[in-house]
Scaffold this active site. Structure first.
Site, PDB file in Angstrom:
ATOM      1  N   GLY A  48       0.721  -1.222  -0.142  1.00 38.94           N
ATOM      2  CA  GLY A  48      -0.069   0.091   0.014  1.00 38.94           C
ATOM      3  C   GLY A  48       1.100   1.183   0.046  1.00 38.94           C
ATOM      4  O   GLY A  48       1.934   1.256   0.530  1.00 38.94           O
ATOM      5  N   GLN A  53       2.721   9.816   0.969  1.00 35.42           N
ATOM      6  CA  GLN A  53       4.202   9.314   1.048  1.00 35.42           C
ATOM      7  C   GLN A  53       5.079   9.660  -0.109  1.00 35.42           C
ATOM      8  O   GLN A  53       6.415   9.284   0.124  1.00 35.42           O
ATOM      9  CB  GLN A  53       4.112   7.852   1.183  1.00 35.42           C
ATOM     10  CG  GLN A  53       3.452   7.484   2.601  1.00 35.42           C
ATOM     11  CD  GLN A  53       3.256   5.681   2.735  1.00 35.42           C
ATOM     12  OE1 GLN A  53       2.364   5.370   2.229  1.00 35.42           O
ATOM     13  NE2 GLN A  53       4.147   5.138   3.225  1.00 35.42           N
ATOM     14  N   CYS A 102       6.213   0.068   7.148  1.00 31.09           N
ATOM     15  CA  CYS A 102       5.638   1.054   6.404  1.00 31.09           C
ATOM     16  C   CYS A 102       6.966   1.548   5.695  1.00 31.09           C
ATOM     17  O   CYS A 102       8.112   1.458   6.183  1.00 31.09           O
ATOM     18  CB  CYS A 102       5.378   2.324   7.540  1.00 31.09           C
ATOM     19  SG  CYS A 102       4.957   3.549   6.707  1.00 31.09           S
ATOM     20  N   LEU A 103       6.743   1.620   4.240  1.00 34.17           N
ATOM     21  CA  LEU A 103       7.794   2.212   3.452  1.00 34.17           C
ATOM     22  C   LEU A 103       8.443   3.637   3.718  1.00 34.17           C
ATOM     23  O   LEU A 103       9.485   3.698   3.337  1.00 34.17           O
ATOM     24  CB  LEU A 103       6.950   2.421   2.000  1.00 34.17           C
ATOM     25  CG  LEU A 103       6.515   0.949   1.106  1.00 34.17           C
ATOM     26  CD1 LEU A 103       5.972   1.458  -0.014  1.00 34.17           C
ATOM     27  CD2 LEU A 103       7.864  -0.069   1.091  1.00 34.17           C
ATOM     28  N   HIS A 144      -4.221   1.216   8.365  1.00 32.77           N
ATOM     29  CA  HIS A 144      -2.519   1.522   8.179  1.00 32.77           C
ATOM     30  C   HIS A 144      -2.627   2.623   7.071  1.00 32.77           C
ATOM     31  O   HIS A 144      -1.852   3.554   7.162  1.00 32.77           O
ATOM     32  CB  HIS A 144      -1.606   0.575   7.999  1.00 32.77           C
ATOM     33  CG  HIS A 144      -0.026   0.898   7.601  1.00 32.77           C
ATOM     34  ND1 HIS A 144       0.800   0.641   8.541  1.00 32.77           N
ATOM     35  CD2 HIS A 144       0.393   1.675   6.560  1.00 32.77           C
ATOM     36  CE1 HIS A 144       1.848   1.238   8.138  1.00 32.77           C
ATOM     37  NE2 HIS A 144       1.694   1.833   6.937  1.00 32.77           N
ATOM     38  N   GLU A 145      -2.909   2.391   5.882  1.00 35.10           N
ATOM     39  CA  GLU A 145      -2.852   3.208   4.535  1.00 35.10           C
ATOM     40  C   GLU A 145      -3.687   4.646   4.959  1.00 35.10           C
ATOM     41  O   GLU A 145      -3.153   5.513   4.539  1.00 35.10           O
ATOM     42  CB  GLU A 145      -3.252   2.690   3.535  1.00 35.10           C
ATOM     43  CG  GLU A 145      -2.263   1.486   3.092  1.00 35.10           C
ATOM     44  CD  GLU A 145      -0.879   1.819   2.979  1.00 35.10           C
ATOM     45  OE1 GLU A 145      -0.462   2.798   2.763  1.00 35.10           O
ATOM     46  OE2 GLU A 145      -0.014   0.955   3.316  1.00 35.10           O
ATOM     47  N   HIS A 148      -2.087   7.322   6.921  1.00 31.78           N
ATOM     48  CA  HIS A 148      -1.322   8.306   6.538  1.00 31.78           C
ATOM     49  C   HIS A 148      -1.937   9.443   6.120  1.00 31.78           C
ATOM     50  O   HIS A 148      -1.362  10.588   5.944  1.00 31.78           O
ATOM     51  CB  HIS A 148      -0.810   7.709   5.325  1.00 31.78           C
ATOM     52  CG  HIS A 148       0.560   6.831   5.523  1.00 31.78           C
ATOM     53  ND1 HIS A 148       1.632   7.363   6.308  1.00 31.78           N
ATOM     54  CD2 HIS A 148       0.557   5.426   5.133  1.00 31.78           C
ATOM     55  CE1 HIS A 148       2.470   5.983   6.256  1.00 31.78           C
ATOM     56  NE2 HIS A 148       1.902   5.032   5.929  1.00 31.78           N
TER      57      HIS A 148
HETATM   58 NI    NI Z   1       2.791   3.087   5.925  1.00 29.31          NI
END
Ligand code: NI
Length: 178
Positions: A48, A53, A102-103, A144-145, A148
């Protein structure tokens, strides 16, 4: 075009993102943004990616689960989809803990408890209203997504800080035995 994924500490990750203008859905700009997010997600090997991000402060995220095995554990497949202005409604408050990554927080994992039965309402890339229920790991992925989009990161939700680990140590010491 693969965009740079910004990391924890960048102020955009802490902003409450603006609603994506609905009249722009389907525009050249919109399609390029979604395509860039898709390429960036694919390149990073994630499941995701939220627009903030890549330093685009709008309420937009993409999710694609191609492999049923991920660092999150066993997870249902989800075809690539774009979630514009998504909203989460908790159906059942009962929470369960899942190790998340998380990226924007490379190499770390953390154990986060979240409700495991939710409904998601969003606008898709055709400008249509959509709704679905999600349970278990998929419910965690959505939360989670979409966190953000509210300037929140999973580490904000960790209640037991002994359950933060680097990926290697997670696999060695915290991953459930096969
Ligand atoms: Ni994340």
């Amino acid at each position: 075009m693969i965009r740079q994924i910004i990391r924890m500490g960048h102020p955009t990750l802490r902003q409450f993102a603006d609603p994506y203008p609905q009249e722009k859905i389907g525009s050249q700009e919109f399609r390029e943004l979604v395509e860039d997010m898709r390429e960036t997600l694919d390149d990073a090997g994630g499941i995701g990616l939220a627009a903030p991000q890549i330093d685009v402060p709008y309420r937009l995220a993409v999710i694609e689960i191609k492999n049923s095995q991920s660092r999150y554990g066993e997870i249902p497949l989800a075809p690539f989809a774009t979630y514009v202005n998504p909203k989460i409604t908790v159906i059942n408050e009962d929470a369960a803990g899942i190790w998340e990554g998380c990226l924007s927080i490379p190499h770390l994992m953390g154990y986060v408890e979240r409700p495991q039965h939710i409904r998601v309402d969003w606008i898709n890339d055709q400008g249509e209203s959509q709704s679905m229920e999600a349970k278990g790991l998929l419910a965690t992925v959505f939360q989670h997504e979409f966190d953000h989009l509210n300037g929140k990161l999973y580490i904000d939700r960790i209640t037991d800080t002994t359950k933060i680990a680097f990926e290697d140590e997670f696999l060695t010491f915290h991953s459930p035995p096969e």
